[in-house]
Design a protein around this motif. Sequence first.
Motif, PDB file in Angstrom:
ATOM      1  N   LEU A  87       1.580 -37.833  24.584  1.00 18.42           N
ATOM      2  CA  LEU A  87       2.187 -38.758  23.628  1.00 18.42           C
ATOM      3  C   LEU A  87       1.172 -39.495  22.764  1.00 18.42           C
ATOM      4  O   LEU A  87       1.428 -39.751  21.583  1.00 18.42           O
ATOM      5  N   LEU A  88       0.023 -39.836  23.344  1.00 19.01           N
ATOM      6  CA  LEU A  88      -0.949 -40.663  22.617  1.00 19.01           C
ATOM      7  C   LEU A  88      -2.092 -39.860  22.005  1.00 19.01           C
ATOM      8  O   LEU A  88      -2.807 -40.370  21.141  1.00 19.01           O
ATOM      9  N   VAL A  89      -2.271 -38.630  22.463  1.00 16.04           N
ATOM     10  CA  VAL A  89      -3.343 -37.786  21.917  1.00 16.04           C
ATOM     11  C   VAL A  89      -2.763 -36.582  21.180  1.00 16.04           C
ATOM     12  O   VAL A  89      -3.000 -36.390  19.980  1.00 16.04           O
ATOM     13  N   ALA A  90      -1.991 -35.758  21.888  1.00 14.54           N
ATOM     14  CA  ALA A  90      -1.482 -34.523  21.283  1.00 14.54           C
ATOM     15  C   ALA A  90      -0.492 -34.793  20.155  1.00 14.54           C
ATOM     16  O   ALA A  90      -0.509 -34.095  19.127  1.00 14.54           O
ATOM     17  N   LEU A  91       0.373 -35.778  20.337  1.00  9.65           N
ATOM     18  CA  LEU A  91       1.392 -36.050  19.317  1.00  9.65           C
ATOM     19  C   LEU A  91       0.779 -36.461  17.976  1.00  9.65           C
ATOM     20  O   LEU A  91       1.122 -35.872  16.935  1.00  9.65           O
ATOM     21  N   PRO A  92      -0.130 -37.444  17.931  1.00 15.22           N
ATOM     22  CA  PRO A  92      -0.754 -37.773  16.640  1.00 15.22           C
ATOM     23  C   PRO A  92      -1.533 -36.604  16.040  1.00 15.22           C
ATOM     24  O   PRO A  92      -1.533 -36.411  14.818  1.00 15.22           O
ATOM     25  N   LEU A  93      -2.201 -35.822  16.899  1.00 15.87           N
ATOM     26  CA  LEU A  93      -2.939 -34.662  16.393  1.00 15.87           C
ATOM     27  C   LEU A  93      -2.003 -33.633  15.779  1.00 15.87           C
ATOM     28  O   LEU A  93      -2.333 -33.001  14.768  1.00 15.87           O
ATOM     29  N   SER A  94      -0.820 -33.451  16.379  1.00 17.10           N
ATOM     30  CA  SER A  94       0.155 -32.510  15.823  1.00 17.10           C
ATOM     31  C   SER A  94       0.641 -32.971  14.452  1.00 17.10           C
ATOM     32  O   SER A  94       0.788 -32.164  13.526  1.00 17.10           O
ATOM     33  N   LEU A  95       0.908 -34.274  14.316  1.00 15.03           N
ATOM     34  CA  LEU A  95       1.313 -34.807  13.013  1.00 15.03           C
ATOM     35  C   LEU A  95       0.223 -34.572  11.975  1.00 15.03           C
ATOM     36  O   LEU A  95       0.507 -34.132  10.848  1.00 15.03           O
ATOM     37  N   ALA A  96      -1.016 -34.863  12.353  1.00 13.34           N
ATOM     38  CA  ALA A  96      -2.125 -34.676  11.415  1.00 13.34           C
ATOM     39  C   ALA A  96      -2.308 -33.206  11.063  1.00 13.34           C
ATOM     40  O   ALA A  96      -2.605 -32.862   9.906  1.00 13.34           O
ATOM     41  N   ALA A  97      -2.098 -32.310  12.044  1.00 13.68           N
ATOM     42  CA  ALA A  97      -2.259 -30.879  11.800  1.00 13.68           C
ATOM     43  C   ALA A  97      -1.221 -30.363  10.808  1.00 13.68           C
ATOM     44  O   ALA A  97      -1.528 -29.537   9.940  1.00 13.68           O
TER      45      ALA A  97
END
Length: 374
Positions: A87-97
């Motif tokens: 939730l705090l690492v993968a989720l923001p990275l997915s949005l940025a990707a």
Amino acid sequence: MITAVTAGWALVARGLERGHVRAPVVLVLAGVVTGVFTHSQIAVTLNSEIAQHVAEVILAVLLFVDATELPGGRLFGKDPGAAARTLLVALPLSLAAVVLLGTLTLPGLPAVILLIIACIIVPTDFAPAETLVRDTRIAARVRDVLNVESGYNDGIISPVFLFALILAGSTSQAHPPMQALGTAVPFAVKALAAGMALGSLLAWLMITADRRQWMTGQSRRILVLVTPLLVHTVTVAVGGNGFVAAFVCGIAFRYVRQTPARRHEPRVPDASDFRLVEDTSSIMTMCMWFFFGNATVLALSEGIDVPTVLLCLAALTVVRVGPILFAFLGSDFTRRERLMIGALGPRGTTSIVFACSPSTRSPMAPPRTPPCTP
């Protein structure tokens, strides 16, 4: 058509589920068939204000149900560390990707519109694939992480989605980032306060009334059902984000409702109290998947854009798997378990509702905010 197909599915549901054919698949197919013969009415129906409000109510109920169904008797499941990674690492990275890939595949779109698209296609939802997170062949801790993630990610993305909508503003003049943030923060704060206060209060009143035997089994089920509707309505009325409020309400309601069980009191909450809201949310979800089938016909009738297809394929694969693998570096999850968490990330009702919201003026946005259509 929705009622007829739903009735038919209900009569043979056990056999279909043995073949891994769940209600969403059946309703999508029915929506596609119906859309072929009612093409001229699809756009009018989907873009109406009534359809938008119905979608918002459905999402409010689903967010509440997601928040009350988290496993393990804890707010973040049995493995809070793994939940934090997703939730705090993968989720923001997915949005940025998604935003980054969007600039390459759809260079004509502004970054803020790509952020709106990312908020729509990134959230996971296991409503169309519940058997996956109940399949004992999948490691228990993998299922736990997926359950927690699908319960929280749509609630976490809602404020980001609101910020992006406000930042996009109208088609003629966009809002500066700080102005958009200054508008979005009060909406989120009001939502957090309303959801926490009303969820806790209603759960406490339910416990108190139940101890004094003022309630019946039916009245408890009805109270649980109307709770997210009440919270959503009140929050929107005071200028807050109804989606975030419904989600926070679910967390608070669940936590306070479990107080007797944590204290080992003789009279503990009955799990059947949530059956009505769960069944109602299932029926609502079926309706959303039917209209998703309708929208598919409408989208395909306008032609297939290759860059858009590439972005969609990336969102279903590398945009999901890559951030998950990165987030779980150094964890004790095996490579196979990490790949399973990354691969088992279907999109569902949340994505459909978020996609509908920008098509007309969203109640999450400030009053008189013009439409924002990506």
